[in-house]
Design a protein around this motif. Sequence first.
Motif, PDB file in Angstrom:
ATOM      1  N   THR A 715       0.830  -1.196   0.000  1.00 47.57           N
ATOM      2  CA  THR A 715       0.000   0.000   0.000  1.00 47.57           C
ATOM      3  C   THR A 715       0.870   1.253   0.000  1.00 47.57           C
ATOM      4  O   THR A 715       1.898   1.320   0.665  1.00 47.57           O
ATOM      5  N   TYR A 716       0.415   2.256  -0.764  1.00 39.87           N
ATOM      6  CA  TYR A 716       1.173   3.499  -0.898  1.00 39.87           C
ATOM      7  C   TYR A 716       0.240   4.667  -0.616  1.00 39.87           C
ATOM      8  O   TYR A 716      -0.716   4.902  -1.351  1.00 39.87           O
ATOM      9  N   SER A 717       0.506   5.395   0.470  1.00 41.43           N
ATOM     10  CA  SER A 717      -0.335   6.527   0.855  1.00 41.43           C
ATOM     11  C   SER A 717       0.439   7.829   0.670  1.00 41.43           C
ATOM     12  O   SER A 717       1.504   8.012   1.270  1.00 41.43           O
ATOM     13  N   GLN A 718      -0.100   8.732  -0.158  1.00 39.69           N
ATOM     14  CA  GLN A 718       0.522  10.039  -0.364  1.00 39.69           C
ATOM     15  C   GLN A 718      -0.084  11.016   0.646  1.00 39.69           C
ATOM     16  O   GLN A 718      -0.830  11.923   0.293  1.00 39.69           O
ATOM     17  N   PRO A 724      -5.672  10.430   2.390  1.00 37.16           N
ATOM     18  CA  PRO A 724      -6.012   9.009   2.363  1.00 37.16           C
ATOM     19  C   PRO A 724      -6.896   8.605   1.197  1.00 37.16           C
ATOM     20  O   PRO A 724      -6.910   7.440   0.810  1.00 37.16           O
ATOM     21  N   GLY A 725      -7.643   9.526   0.610  1.00 37.42           N
ATOM     22  CA  GLY A 725      -8.490   9.173  -0.521  1.00 37.42           C
ATOM     23  C   GLY A 725      -7.711   8.786  -1.753  1.00 37.42           C
ATOM     24  O   GLY A 725      -8.287   8.259  -2.715  1.00 37.42           O
ATOM     25  N   TYR A 726      -6.406   9.010  -1.739  1.00 40.70           N
ATOM     26  CA  TYR A 726      -5.561   8.709  -2.905  1.00 40.70           C
ATOM     27  C   TYR A 726      -4.538   7.628  -2.580  1.00 40.70           C
ATOM     28  O   TYR A 726      -3.477   7.556  -3.180  1.00 40.70           O
ATOM     29  N   THR A 727      -4.878   6.777  -1.633  1.00 44.77           N
ATOM     30  CA  THR A 727      -4.026   5.649  -1.295  1.00 44.77           C
ATOM     31  C   THR A 727      -4.083   4.597  -2.403  1.00 44.77           C
ATOM     32  O   THR A 727      -5.168   4.192  -2.826  1.00 44.77           O
ATOM     33  N   VAL A 728      -2.908   4.165  -2.856  1.00 44.22           N
ATOM     34  CA  VAL A 728      -2.825   3.102  -3.858  1.00 44.22           C
ATOM     35  C   VAL A 728      -2.774   1.772  -3.110  1.00 44.22           C
ATOM     36  O   VAL A 728      -1.862   1.531  -2.306  1.00 44.22           O
ATOM     37  N   GLU A 729      -3.748   0.920  -3.356  1.00 42.81           N
ATOM     38  CA  GLU A 729      -3.844  -0.337  -2.626  1.00 42.81           C
ATOM     39  C   GLU A 729      -2.768  -1.326  -3.082  1.00 42.81           C
ATOM     40  O   GLU A 729      -2.268  -1.257  -4.199  1.00 42.81           O
ATOM     41  N   GLN A 760      -6.474  -6.430 -11.271  1.00 44.90           N
ATOM     42  CA  GLN A 760      -6.774  -5.024 -11.487  1.00 44.90           C
ATOM     43  C   GLN A 760      -6.070  -4.210 -10.406  1.00 44.90           C
ATOM     44  O   GLN A 760      -6.274  -4.451  -9.211  1.00 44.90           O
ATOM     45  N   TYR A 761      -5.239  -3.268 -10.823  1.00 45.02           N
ATOM     46  CA  TYR A 761      -4.441  -2.521  -9.857  1.00 45.02           C
ATOM     47  C   TYR A 761      -4.154  -1.123 -10.388  1.00 45.02           C
ATOM     48  O   TYR A 761      -4.255  -0.849 -11.587  1.00 45.02           O
ATOM     49  N   ASP A 762      -3.804  -0.225  -9.473  1.00 42.01           N
ATOM     50  CA  ASP A 762      -3.461   1.149  -9.815  1.00 42.01           C
ATOM     51  C   ASP A 762      -1.962   1.364  -9.639  1.00 42.01           C
ATOM     52  O   ASP A 762      -1.371   0.895  -8.662  1.00 42.01           O
ATOM     53  N   LEU A 763      -1.370   2.100 -10.568  1.00 46.15           N
ATOM     54  CA  LEU A 763       0.036   2.485 -10.455  1.00 46.15           C
ATOM     55  C   LEU A 763       0.193   3.754  -9.626  1.00 46.15           C
ATOM     56  O   LEU A 763       1.165   3.910  -8.897  1.00 46.15           O
TER      57      LEU A 763
END
Length: 791
Positions: A715-718, A724-729, A760-763
């Motif tokens: 997990t990547y949290s900016q 937190p709404g833009y955390t990459v799981e 299915q994933y987000d970069l």
Amino acid sequence: MSSRGVCRVFALAHAACSSGIEMKQKLLSASVSASALLTLPLAAHAQTSSPPASQAEAASAVPATRASRASAEKPVATLKSVTITAERRKQSAQDVGASVSVLSGRDLKDMNVNNVNDLQHATASVEVEPAFGGGQPQFRIRGVGFIDYSANNSSTVGVNVDDVAYALPIQTQGQIFDIDRVEVLRGPQGTLYGRNTTGGTINFITNKPTNEFEAGITTEYGSHNLFNNEGYISGPISDTLRGRLAFSTSDFGAWQTNRATGQSLGNNDTAAVRGQLDWDATRDLKFHLEAHTGFDKSDNEGLSLIQPFTSLSGGAGQVLVPADTNYTATGWGLSPAFAHLVGISPDAKPGRDNDSNGISLTATYSLGLVQLTSITAYNFLHRREYADWDATSYSASDEYFNDTVNEFTQEFRVSSNNPQSRLHWVAGTFYSHDSLDEKFYSDFTDRLGIMALTAYDQQVNTLGVYGQATYDITSRLHGIFGLRQEHETRDLTNFESGSVTDSSFSPFYSPSAPNQSVTSNGTSGKIGIEYNLLPKTLLYATISRGYKSGGFTAHNTTDSDALAPFKPETLTAYEAGFKSDLNRSLRLNTSVFHYDYRDQQVLSAVYDSNSQSLIGTFVNAPKSEINGFESELEWDPIAGLTISQYVGYKEGKYTAPFVTYDTQASAAAGHNVFTNYQGTALSFPRLSYGGQVSYNWRTDGYRFRAETNYSFHDTYSQLLLLGPGYTVESYWLVNASVSVTPPGGHWDFTFWARNLFNRQYDLTKNFFLPGDSVAAVGEPRTIGVRISYKF
């Protein structure tokens, strides 16, 4: 190969030849526990060998039953030694007291590494984010990175191709073809390399001209009509001259669709050619000439709406486009006015139209115990890139980059040339002149009622003097000392940012922005020890200091004060580790580290009351730290079977008062709000994990190879910038392939699957203006076949 690909390759080869002349600790216990768990794989290196002499003698000295003869003749698994040049001399990777991962050309194919961004799926503690899904890579190694969608600032991670250093991240695309190996060095570099870095260095080493004639071609066809080709021809031209010509093309492969029109997006359209000449002028004087050229006219990746796209005026909050539920859906659209302004068709899809070329000359001269090396290089890039960052047909954030990069570098090195000496050393000077002309257009008509232009010129001159020595105190104990001094001037001129039409330009602020300049003087170095505990076990400990120059925030801005340069950053790294071949078939390498970060360059954002939006700006965090470890294992339990894996873990936080903009609170309040971030975690994924399993066997003269590889991204949290709404799981990726080589060994057939389980994933996730939240998604499952032929 398609006729289009053939014509493209020959056209590029002709261009390269004709223009070449003109080109100018809890972590320690954690790492031990992780090492104990390393029972699955990273990169396969091992093959088989003949039985040891003692076995063969024993087998011939006594009568053998049929079973015992079979046992004696069975090949014994043995690890392969990997030679690298990470410390400017040829060494086994196991003899280098540093955290280095090596990927061979075969590894790159197996692990689906097609560009620099894919390296994050192949080695520990490496992340490469695409800026808003575009062509600008953003590197991190061990959490040390620099996030910026503009092109003007240097990276914390250096990239070298055959010892030629690249100044800007945008220059590194399109380099991965005809590769011998990639070396990933973690931690500060500078005492051995031209460019100084705080995060690490990635070295691409290409295949070189050969003494015997060789040629080969590889064609790959996959899902979505993906069509790739690579080829090379290499060999002697005369007794003293050798040459190599290699090419790469890629076509088609669109896997996204416009949610409104059904139009496809994602086609490749690239071609590149690299030519090399090796000339032995005398026994002691040798020259290596390299020239390359290429283009990239591919589609950009479309972004996905992770929240509904809403209106900010005339019905604020009204949903204009629902969030995407189809993973491959995206959207785009150009207004005629913006298309005319930037000079592209209103029907254009998000994409690139980039041209690059370069030339380098390396000369080496042996003076017996000393060797002199000169590396002269020139590289050029013209980047034209249209991106739709709102992922809709609305003009909320349509972007167009028009960049021209010219880079000249000159490096001189002198090094010891006596393998028997107790002292090994290298010293050098490095000079570079980089010029960047960037024009960055934005269409904010549906959000702010304007189209915007940010334009500037940047000139950077860098001079570095460096050296490093290793002294064999005893046959087992070695001392290391390195030092570097660097001077850099970075000038930002002719900066303008404002609303623009075909006939007018209105600055966002007055008076005109002044020219800005920042001068950086940095000292870095390294001290360490290496101890050979056993013939095949190396212990090491190092303290190294890295330095990254300051720079400018060159974004759309309404305030000239935002152009004030940010300060350089420094990083002191404490690292200890061991490298051990525990037996002839089992290898384990582990390192632990502590980073003391000063003036870390962090992307934040100010709230602009005029546009009622956040505008990015870089700030310096006074003090922060990162702690972590990596372990790599390689095991050949039986002949033909290779199991390897890596694991990396890191965590960090701001350790001193750090009062800066609270972007989320500022956006909610409508004015700048400040927060002390001391104790807040740094923004990067903590865990990286992956591996590879391969098995080779023979049947009736045919050689077979079955392989699978996998990677896990945490997990990547900016948190500081986006919230937190833009955390990459977190996500897993798995690839697999099966290869068959018929008798004779000229042909090779490979059947492959990438993202085998269609994960299915987000970069990355981001937003450019409020009401528009987007993600760059990863490619779905693709399957295909690769056919290679070697002459």
